[in-house]
Write a protein that holds these residues in place. Structure first.
Motif, PDB file in Angstrom:
ATOM      1  N   ILE A   1       0.845  -1.195   0.000  1.00  0.00           N
ATOM      2  CA  ILE A   1       0.000   0.000   0.000  1.00  0.00           C
ATOM      3  C   ILE A   1       0.878   1.243   0.000  1.00  0.00           C
ATOM      4  O   ILE A   1       2.033   1.213   0.438  1.00  0.00           O
ATOM      5  CB  ILE A   1      -0.960   0.014   1.209  1.00  0.00           C
ATOM      6  CG1 ILE A   1      -0.187  -0.133   2.536  1.00  0.00           C
ATOM      7  CG2 ILE A   1      -1.991  -1.102   1.094  1.00  0.00           C
ATOM      8  CD1 ILE A   1      -1.070  -0.060   3.778  1.00  0.00           C
ATOM      9  N   ASP A   2       0.329   2.372  -0.473  1.00  0.00           N
ATOM     10  CA  ASP A   2       1.122   3.602  -0.559  1.00  0.00           C
ATOM     11  C   ASP A   2       1.051   4.380   0.756  1.00  0.00           C
ATOM     12  O   ASP A   2       0.322   4.017   1.684  1.00  0.00           O
ATOM     13  CB  ASP A   2       0.663   4.461  -1.740  1.00  0.00           C
ATOM     14  CG  ASP A   2      -0.818   4.852  -1.644  1.00  0.00           C
ATOM     15  OD1 ASP A   2      -1.388   4.770  -0.535  1.00  0.00           O
ATOM     16  OD2 ASP A   2      -1.399   5.223  -2.678  1.00  0.00           O
ATOM     17  N   ASN A   3       1.804   5.481   0.800  1.00  0.00           N
ATOM     18  CA  ASN A   3       1.888   6.273   2.039  1.00  0.00           C
ATOM     19  C   ASN A   3       0.523   6.762   2.493  1.00  0.00           C
ATOM     20  O   ASN A   3       0.188   6.700   3.688  1.00  0.00           O
ATOM     21  CB  ASN A   3       2.814   7.476   1.831  1.00  0.00           C
ATOM     22  CG  ASN A   3       4.267   7.079   1.668  1.00  0.00           C
ATOM     23  OD1 ASN A   3       4.576   5.981   1.215  1.00  0.00           O
ATOM     24  ND2 ASN A   3       5.175   7.968   2.040  1.00  0.00           N
ATOM     25  N   GLU A   4      -0.264   7.255   1.602  1.00  0.00           N
ATOM     26  CA  GLU A   4      -1.580   7.803   1.953  1.00  0.00           C
ATOM     27  C   GLU A   4      -2.479   6.724   2.563  1.00  0.00           C
ATOM     28  O   GLU A   4      -3.174   6.957   3.562  1.00  0.00           O
ATOM     29  CB  GLU A   4      -2.233   8.387   0.698  1.00  0.00           C
ATOM     30  CG  GLU A   4      -3.564   9.073   0.974  1.00  0.00           C
ATOM     31  CD  GLU A   4      -4.203   9.630  -0.303  1.00  0.00           C
ATOM     32  OE1 GLU A   4      -5.377  10.044  -0.230  1.00  0.00           O
ATOM     33  OE2 GLU A   4      -3.525   9.635  -1.359  1.00  0.00           O
ATOM     34  N   THR A   5      -2.436   5.521   1.986  1.00  0.00           N
ATOM     35  CA  THR A   5      -3.267   4.429   2.508  1.00  0.00           C
ATOM     36  C   THR A   5      -2.769   3.966   3.865  1.00  0.00           C
ATOM     37  O   THR A   5      -3.560   3.638   4.754  1.00  0.00           O
ATOM     38  CB  THR A   5      -3.287   3.250   1.517  1.00  0.00           C
ATOM     39  OG1 THR A   5      -3.682   3.739   0.230  1.00  0.00           O
ATOM     40  CG2 THR A   5      -4.259   2.173   1.958  1.00  0.00           C
TER      41      THR A   5
END
Length: 838
Positions: free
Chosen positions: A727-731
């Motif tokens: 998952i990415d940073n925002e998630t």
């Protein structure tokens, strides 16, 4: 009246008295107890706790008044010197004579001191009594005053030896364990589990020396070293001998009782010796040609002797004694049950081993895979109680027995519910309490909560290993009877933490008295409910500890951790462990100015120790001027987010772990929770930030981050569980906001994320449904609540130094500006430390 004399007032001697006075038929007997130590019986199982509290009273089995109240004559500090069997009398070392009808020998054992040349030198101790421990403390204090880097060795790597190793660490000496065998705990562990234990102990600072035969103790009058061979010498300044025990059978030998070839008074299954009027119990008793060094068999022997003296001839010791045991050695779980060393001819062994996490689990099963025969657990013994019960009661095991010990993420332990146990299952081996007895006192109305169950049955009052299962049985039985299981925080509130969270949130309370007056049971509150409600208001409104400092724990009240000599430590926040040279220099200059002891913490920050109360605001003011803020090391809040250098510097790094770690630490700084929270961000699967040992952890992989939740170190280490992949940073931030807020809303007071997650109905899968899939429709609320806390953050140190009213609480004395002149420090490795307690 018949007279019973008990020789020995240790744990087993006391237990005989306790069990005797509990019998209705006891009125025809008078008991006199002799103990050669100057105090009543105390708990030797937890003897090492004396090094932490130095409070002998806390270890007492019962005060002297208890004996008097039960018409027992307790004579301490007087040794029994002789037994005359023909006249049925005993003579003490003070030349006093007493007659008996029954004599109970409970003299226990003494430490075995090998015949090593020089073992009589000053600085050589045994590890057995409180007086031994007091002697060690005094000698260690003298040593450290002379030599700050003093070393101490323990001769023996068994159970007591490792306990003594912890004692050495607690005394501030460099610890060494010397063991003759090629492995630690040779009687309880196999080679592989012993290796895992050794790795763990070495990781926390113990130096282990195996296969060492000590030839002589070096030194002129006082110990300076141990010689194992011509060129094999260990320099040490103190030695604790813990090389085994020997039964205290000298009285029995002198009066002609039958003893074993290697010691111990021979008894039958009634605990009678070769003299019908004399019984032997505990570590002096040789039963089945064995001396049993555990407390549970000793307590059983005490009970059998009581029953036999009272005429209950059918009560006898079983022929097979269960030697299963669970211990926590220097913070490490170690357990064995059934047949830990089973030969291949009797069955198969299934082993799970993870040396990187210091975990080892072995179970032995029958050839057909249907019966559990025994096992060994090192590093994680959470399932010991149920595994032990499955073994004892011959309960069915899964078709694939490996699932009993595999981590949850790899299949999950398939242990049944506690209510599936048969009524005769022995839950508390120390007090011989069965499941049926625990459930029975609830079902017949004698007990309505856990405290009542313990009071009625004494379950959990021995070694304490059964306490979790006793609590689970109590709650399950109450629920089965349709009785609400209350987990109210204290007597002042009929609510648990989750209920109070909702009440405070809905009503908008911001003061403790508002909550107490509207929803309490009267009174002024206590040390339990005040900090809980303070934490809840902080979690809901982002209140700092300064707002109502009087209801905070002592550390929160003064925004610093109080240390053992009454000074405080100061830990400024260093997000992600990243710090500029200028800030490092500033920390060094401040530490020098106020003469503070400095240490890098496990969470990659710098801790400054030895500040007096009045110095705290002065130090904070200087730290703030250099760009520092409170690190909340004193609070139940986010401590650190540990990072490796990641792709910024490391050739293996797959993502910028430092930058993301700093972002997360700055986001969640200051939030108050049921317990402390730690995070970790590793830039690759090499895991240098130890992210899987944290409440939340991230590991960079191809395509993003793997998010792990619910791990922790401490007394009961837990691996964090994989929650989401790539998952990415925002998630990550979205999921963590939801996860942490749900934890803050629903956990019990002082419950770590690991324990909360483990007890959550539905476990990890339920968490995924709530947090990722929004099963309850609350994710938006959770995110908003977290963002509110993030937006309202204020540094508590800055608040305090800018408010003259707040500053008043940082004086040592209410009516004076004077400083505390009782503080004494001693040198230690170019710095200082508090003068040791004597």
């Amino acid at each position: 009246m018949q007279h019973i004399i008990v020789v020995g007032n240790g744990m087993v001697g006391y237990k005989f008295c306790e069990k005797f006075v509990a019998q209705k038929e006891n009125k025809a007997f008078k008991i006199t107890v002799f103990g050669e130590e100057p105090r009543p019986a105390y708990d030797r199982v937890h003897l090492s706790e004396f090094f932490e509290s130095q409070n002998a009273k806390a270890l007492e089995m019962a005060p002297a008044e208890w004996y008097a109240e039960n018409d027992i004559d307790l004579i301490t500090g007087e040794r029994v010197a002789d037994i005359n069997r023909s006249s049925k009398t005993i003579t003490t070392a003070k030349d006093r004579e007493f007659s008996y009808d029954y004599l109970v020998l409970a003299t226990g054992s003494s430490p075995f001191v090998p015949p090593i040349k020089g073992v009589e030198k000053e600085g050589v101790f045994v590890y057995r009594t409180i007086e031994d421990l007091e002697g060690m403390l005094a000698y260690a204090a003298k040593l450290k005053a002379e030599k700050p880097n003093a070393k101490a060795a323990v001769l023996g790597g068994g159970l007591l030896g490792l306990e003594a190793g912890k004692a050495v660490m607690d005394m501030g000496l460099e610890p060494h364990i010397v063991e003759f065998a090629p492995k630690l705990m040779p009687r309880q562990l196999d080679s592989r589990s012993s290796q895992v234990l050794q790795l763990k102990l070495e990781s926390i600072g113990l130096n282990i020396h195996l296969s060492k035969a000590t030839n002589q103790i070096l030194g002129n009058g006082r110990i300076t070293g141990m010689e194992f061979g011509e060129d094999d010498i260990l320099d040490v300044d103190m030695l604790i001998v813990s090389a085994g025990i020997r039964p205290r059978d000298e009285l029995a030998r002198a009066c002609g009782l039958e003893v074993g070839v290697r010691g111990g008074v021979i008894v039958d299954n009634t605990m009678k010796t070769s003299d019908d009027a004399i019984y032997a119990i505990g570590e002096i008793a040789l039963y089945n040609q064995m001396i049993y060094g555990l407390v549970a068999p000793g307590y059983d022997m005490a009970d059998i002797a009581v029953q036999q003296i009272l005429g209950n001839a059918d009560k006898v010791m079983p022929s097979d004694i269960d030697m299963s045991t669970k211990l926590k050695l220097i913070g490490v779980d170690v357990a064995s049950f059934g047949e830990p060393f089973m030969p291949a001819s009797k069955g198969h062994s299934i082993i799970f081993e993870n040396k990187t996490q210091y975990l080892y689990k072995r179970i032995n099963v029958s050839h057909d895979g249907k019966k559990l025969l025994g096992g060994i657990l090192v590093g994680d013994a959470a399932d010991y109680s149920m595994l032990h019960q499955v073994y004892l009661n011959g309960m069915a095991i899964p078709e694939d027995p490996a699932q009993l010990i595999l981590p949850v993420s790899e299949g999950g332990a398939l242990l049944g519910d506690v209510m599936d146990l048969p009524d005769e299952a022995q839950i508390c081996s120390c007090e011989s309490v069965t499941k049926g007895q625990i459930c029975g006192v609830i079902e017949n109305g004698d007990a309505t909560d856990l405290g009542d169950v313990v009071s009625c049955t004494k379950a959990g009052t021995g070694c304490g290993g059964c306490k979790p299962m006793v609590a689970d049985l109590t709650n399950a039985t109450l629920k089965s009877l349709g009785i609400e299981v209350k987990d109210s925080i204290c007597e002042h509130f009929d609510y648990n933490r989750q209920d109070l969270y909702k009440i405070i949130q809905v009503k908008g309370y911001t003061k403790f008295n508002e909550v107490l007056d509207s929803h309490g049971n009267g009174g002024h509150g206590c040390e339990i409910c005040k900090p809980v409600i303070a934490s809840l208001m902080a979690s809901i409104h982002a209140d700092t500890a300064n707002k109502e400092y009087a209801i905070q724990d002592s550390n929160d009240r003064f925004l610093a951790n109080i240390q053992r000599n009454g000074t405080y430590s100061v830990v400024p926040r260093v997000p992600g462990g990243e710090i500029t040279p200028d800030k490092l220099i500033a920390l060094g200059e401040i530490a020098k100015k106020y003469d503070l002891y400095t240490k890098i913490t496990g969470g990659v920050r710098i801790d400054l120790f030895g500040a007096t109360l009045n110095q705290l605001p002065l130090i904070w003011k200087e730290l703030i001027s250099h760009g520092f803020e409170s690190g909340h090391a004193y609070g139940k809040s986010l401590r650190t987010v540990k990072t490796c250098v990641g792709s910024t510097w490391c050739r293996y790094g797959m993502d910028e772990s430092v930058s993301f770690g700093i972002e997360l630490e700055n986001r969640y700084r200051g939030i108050r929770a049921p317990h402390k929270i730690k995070g970790g961000v590793s830039g690759c699967i090499r895991e240098c930030a130890e992210a899987r040992g944290k409440d939340f952890g991230l590991i960079a992989v191809e395509g993003g981050w793997n998010l792990y939740v619910g791990g922790n170190g401490g007394a009961n280490p837990r691996h964090a569980e994989l929650f989401a992949e790539q998952i990415d940073n925002e998630t990550v931030i979205k999921y963590l906001d939801r996860y942490l807020m749900l934890y803050m809303r629903t956990a019990k007071p002082l419950q770590r994320t690991a324990a909360w997650q483990e007890k959550l109905e539905g476990g990890l899968e339920y968490l995924k449904e709530v947090i990722i899939e929004d099963k309850l429709g609350i994710t938006e609320d959770l995110e908003k609540e977290m963002q509110t806390l993030v937006n309202k953050f204020e540094c508590e140190w800055t608040q305090a130094v800018n408010d003259p009213e707040m500053m008043k609480r940082f004086n040592h004395f209410v009516n004076s500006e004077a400083e505390d002149d009782n503080l004494v420090f001693v040198p230690m490795r170019d710095q200082k430390m508090p003068e040791p307690w004597v």
